[in-house]
Design a protein around this motif. Sequence first.
Motif: not given
Ligand code: MG
Length: 285
Positions: A178-179, A235
């Motif tokens: 993630d990220d 995202e």
């Molecule tokens: Mg994220």
Amino acid sequence: RLVPAGLAAGVMLSLAILYLARLQMALPYAVKNALRRHELFLEYQPVVDLATGAWMGVEALVRWRRPTGEIVMPDLFIPIAEQNALIVRLTRQVLDRVCRDTGFYLEMHPDFHIGINVAPADFHSPGFVEHLEETLGRMGARPSNLILEVTERGLLDPVVARQTSGALRRLGFALAIDDFGTGYSSLSYLESLELDFLKIDRSFIEAIGTGAPTSQVVGHIIRMAKDLGLRMIAEGVESHAQADFLRAQGVQYGQGWLFGRPMSFVEVVRRMEEMARAQPLHATG
Ligand code: MG
Ligand code: C2E
Ligand code: MG
Ligand code: MG
């Protein structure tokens, strides 16, 4: 005349600092109470196939409804839960919520995915994988219905990361980093993990088309993810221009306000049914 004004400002500032300090002290207790009183609930944000517009799934995002009715966002209380050894309990409550909100739906939709954010401590906590399996059993869902999202920070301990990602993979769970781009993972390290998805952080999507140095980086991230054989989720997609760019670069999935804000799971089901009616999978003619 200046002195009283300065004094007043000084007093105000001290009061503000005192207030914040008290809030800081009180927050861990408040989060603990939130867990005990089950004040957390989830919203679900669509993750969309950029080529077809179909929803491949949703990401579960936790919120805290205080007794006053005020809604607190996770950026405020997740770090507190992490710092105060509450995160493992929080993750369990989130999993139970996901189970109750979505179980009936997943049972009928094996291809629908729920992204769940897990914290570093979850990976280190004994029984984490067992609890996941047990929850899925209760849901009537399959491991492949879940995408476990973990930040680069969460994968810092290489031994634990490799073991856990391997164990989860063998059980059929999907793992997402993630990220991505905000941490420090090296290419060789990423290669050693059993990842399925790479979520490109919003900061890079924001930079698309701006000419800023960051906007160059997104191309490199995409190429790297392709080389590693990872599917990508962008995202924070907010504009058609961003979606078009990502699609052209071969990014498969997008998530962001352009496609939908976080919403209740009841609303997710309503939208899915609406789309199915508008575009039947097996059109007869
Ligand atoms: Mg994220
Ligand atoms: P994340 O996992 O990267 O989740 C995406 C965040 O970006 C969400 O914020 C989402 O509402 C927001 N977002 C999505 N699309 C857009 C967009 O187009 N523009 C903008 N400006 N923002 C967008 P949210 O819900 O406030 O969550 C923040 C973070 O809190 C999450 O980031 C995640 O790291 C953490 N979090 C959320 N739920 C959980 C949870 O159940 N457990 C744990 N451990 N962490 C969670
Ligand atoms: Mg996430
Ligand atoms: Mg993010």
